[in-house]
Write a protein that holds these residues in place. Structure first.
Motif, PDB file in Angstrom:
ATOM      1  N   ALA A   1       0.832  -1.198   0.000  1.00  0.00           N
ATOM      2  CA  ALA A   1       0.000   0.000   0.000  1.00  0.00           C
ATOM      3  C   ALA A   1       0.872   1.256   0.000  1.00  0.00           C
ATOM      4  O   ALA A   1       1.998   1.242   0.519  1.00  0.00           O
ATOM      5  CB  ALA A   1      -0.914   0.002   1.227  1.00  0.00           C
ATOM      6  N   PRO A   2       0.394   2.358  -0.569  1.00  0.00           N
ATOM      7  CA  PRO A   2       1.190   3.590  -0.591  1.00  0.00           C
ATOM      8  C   PRO A   2       1.590   4.067   0.802  1.00  0.00           C
ATOM      9  O   PRO A   2       2.693   4.594   0.990  1.00  0.00           O
ATOM     10  CB  PRO A   2       0.268   4.594  -1.289  1.00  0.00           C
ATOM     11  CG  PRO A   2      -0.655   3.744  -2.103  1.00  0.00           C
ATOM     12  CD  PRO A   2      -0.858   2.499  -1.330  1.00  0.00           C
ATOM     13  N   GLU A   3       0.696   3.894   1.791  1.00  0.00           N
ATOM     14  CA  GLU A   3       1.035   4.327   3.143  1.00  0.00           C
ATOM     15  C   GLU A   3       2.202   3.520   3.704  1.00  0.00           C
ATOM     16  O   GLU A   3       3.115   4.072   4.336  1.00  0.00           O
ATOM     17  CB  GLU A   3      -0.172   4.188   4.065  1.00  0.00           C
ATOM     18  CG  GLU A   3      -1.352   5.079   3.705  1.00  0.00           C
ATOM     19  CD  GLU A   3      -2.198   4.492   2.575  1.00  0.00           C
ATOM     20  OE1 GLU A   3      -1.890   3.360   2.145  1.00  0.00           O
ATOM     21  OE2 GLU A   3      -3.137   5.172   2.123  1.00  0.00           O
ATOM     22  N   ALA A   4       2.182   2.196   3.469  1.00  0.00           N
ATOM     23  CA  ALA A   4       3.268   1.354   3.964  1.00  0.00           C
ATOM     24  C   ALA A   4       4.583   1.675   3.272  1.00  0.00           C
ATOM     25  O   ALA A   4       5.638   1.753   3.915  1.00  0.00           O
ATOM     26  CB  ALA A   4       2.909  -0.123   3.762  1.00  0.00           C
ATOM     27  N   LEU A   5       4.537   1.883   1.965  1.00  0.00           N
ATOM     28  CA  LEU A   5       5.758   2.224   1.236  1.00  0.00           C
ATOM     29  C   LEU A   5       6.301   3.580   1.670  1.00  0.00           C
ATOM     30  O   LEU A   5       7.522   3.767   1.799  1.00  0.00           O
ATOM     31  CB  LEU A   5       5.476   2.210  -0.272  1.00  0.00           C
ATOM     32  CG  LEU A   5       5.105   0.847  -0.873  1.00  0.00           C
ATOM     33  CD1 LEU A   5       4.791   0.984  -2.357  1.00  0.00           C
ATOM     34  CD2 LEU A   5       6.239  -0.162  -0.670  1.00  0.00           C
ATOM     35  N   GLY A   6       5.400   4.512   1.924  1.00  0.00           N
ATOM     36  CA  GLY A   6       5.844   5.823   2.389  1.00  0.00           C
ATOM     37  C   GLY A   6       6.484   5.751   3.768  1.00  0.00           C
ATOM     38  O   GLY A   6       7.501   6.404   4.023  1.00  0.00           O
ATOM     39  N   SER A   7       5.877   4.958   4.668  1.00  0.00           N
ATOM     40  CA  SER A   7       6.448   4.812   6.009  1.00  0.00           C
ATOM     41  C   SER A   7       7.820   4.147   5.958  1.00  0.00           C
ATOM     42  O   SER A   7       8.751   4.545   6.678  1.00  0.00           O
ATOM     43  CB  SER A   7       5.501   3.997   6.889  1.00  0.00           C
ATOM     44  OG  SER A   7       4.249   4.640   7.025  1.00  0.00           O
ATOM     45  N   ALA A   8       7.955   3.136   5.087  1.00  0.00           N
ATOM     46  CA  ALA A   8       9.247   2.466   4.950  1.00  0.00           C
ATOM     47  C   ALA A   8      10.305   3.413   4.393  1.00  0.00           C
ATOM     48  O   ALA A   8      11.457   3.421   4.850  1.00  0.00           O
ATOM     49  CB  ALA A   8       9.105   1.237   4.047  1.00  0.00           C
TER      50      ALA A   8
END
Length: 259
Positions: A38-45
């Motif tokens: 998900a974009p949120e997970a990729l952004g957090s990573a």
């Protein structure tokens, strides 16, 4: 024309069972690929990884990393040497060299030693030896003794017995026949196993520091626990360099042994 070879239904059944096991494994695990990508997970990573840049490069910290790197290297080397000696001592009875009655208990001891992971050995030995590289070295030696002992025993059992039998027939003592006929045949393979386990112990020694066994792993745990990401990045780079160096050295030594 010769008759066609008979079909091996056992092999087909084994392949079908493995395929069923793989399908059942995927079906039973809660793999949330959509959440992972998900974009949120990729952004957090990405935000988390950006905290590691730039790595800490102050001379004082680099000297500290170099000392921890040498400590990790020493832990792996000493642990592997102790394991090679202990593994060879246990491989002799495990291969039936000291009588058939000694083979089952020696094999059972080797199973126990290698069944307990290095982290568990380290946690147990830290109570007796205290924090520091000594407990980590003993933990590596205990687990690797079980691994190398099993491999050494199998190598000794697979050696062609004709050369030793010939020496025994001509009046050589059992120990002399073993040292001059059987051991030289198995020694290159045993050295190759030892070098391979040394590579693995480099990685394991770095991980053992997480439980307080010294070296780069202990530094990594300390800086990560304080959210000092730039310092942790330097420690990770030191780990990668150490593993690459030992892998190259071990590969060169194995090639020299097999020529």
């Amino acid at each position: 024309m010769p008759p066609p070879p008979p079909r091996s239904y056992g092999t087909l059944l084994l392949l079908a069972a493995l395929a069923l096991l793989v399908v059942a494994s995927f079906a039973s695990l809660p793999l949330q690929w959509s959440a992972f990508l998900a974009p949120e997970a990729l952004g957090s990573a990405a935000e988390f990884l950006s905290g590691f840049a730039p790595p800490e490069t102050s001379p004082a910290f680099l000297r500290k990393c170099a000392a921890a790197l040498l400590e990790t290297l020493a832990m792996s080397a000493v642990g592997t040497l102790l394991a090679a000696a202990g593994g060879l001592a246990l491989a002799l009875p495990a291969a039936g060299r000291l009588g058939a009655a000694m083979r089952p208990p020696a094999r059972a001891l080797l199973n126990v030693l290698r069944s307990i992971p290095e982290l568990v050995w380290a946690a147990l030995l830290l109570v007796a030896a205290g924090l520091g590289p000594f407990a980590g070295t003993l933990a590596l030696a205990a687990h690797t003794t079980g691994v190398l002992g099993r491999l050494f025993a199998d190598a000794l059992e697979n050696v062609e017995p004709l050369a030793e039998a010939t020496l025994r027939t001509n009046g050589a003592a059992p120990l002399a026949a073993f040292l001059y006929a059987t051991l030289p045949q198995a020694l290159p393979q045993m050295l190759s196993y030892t070098l391979y386990r040394w590579e693995n112990n480099i990685r394991a020694a770095a991980v053992l520091g997480v439980v307080g066994a010294g070296g780069l792993g202990q530094m990594l745990k300390y800086h990560l626990s304080l959210f000092q990401m730039q310092s942790a990045a330097t420690v990770v780079i030191a780990m990668l360099l150490l593993v690459a160096l030992v892998d190259a050295l071990s590969f060169a030594l194995r090639r020299a042994l097999t020529r």
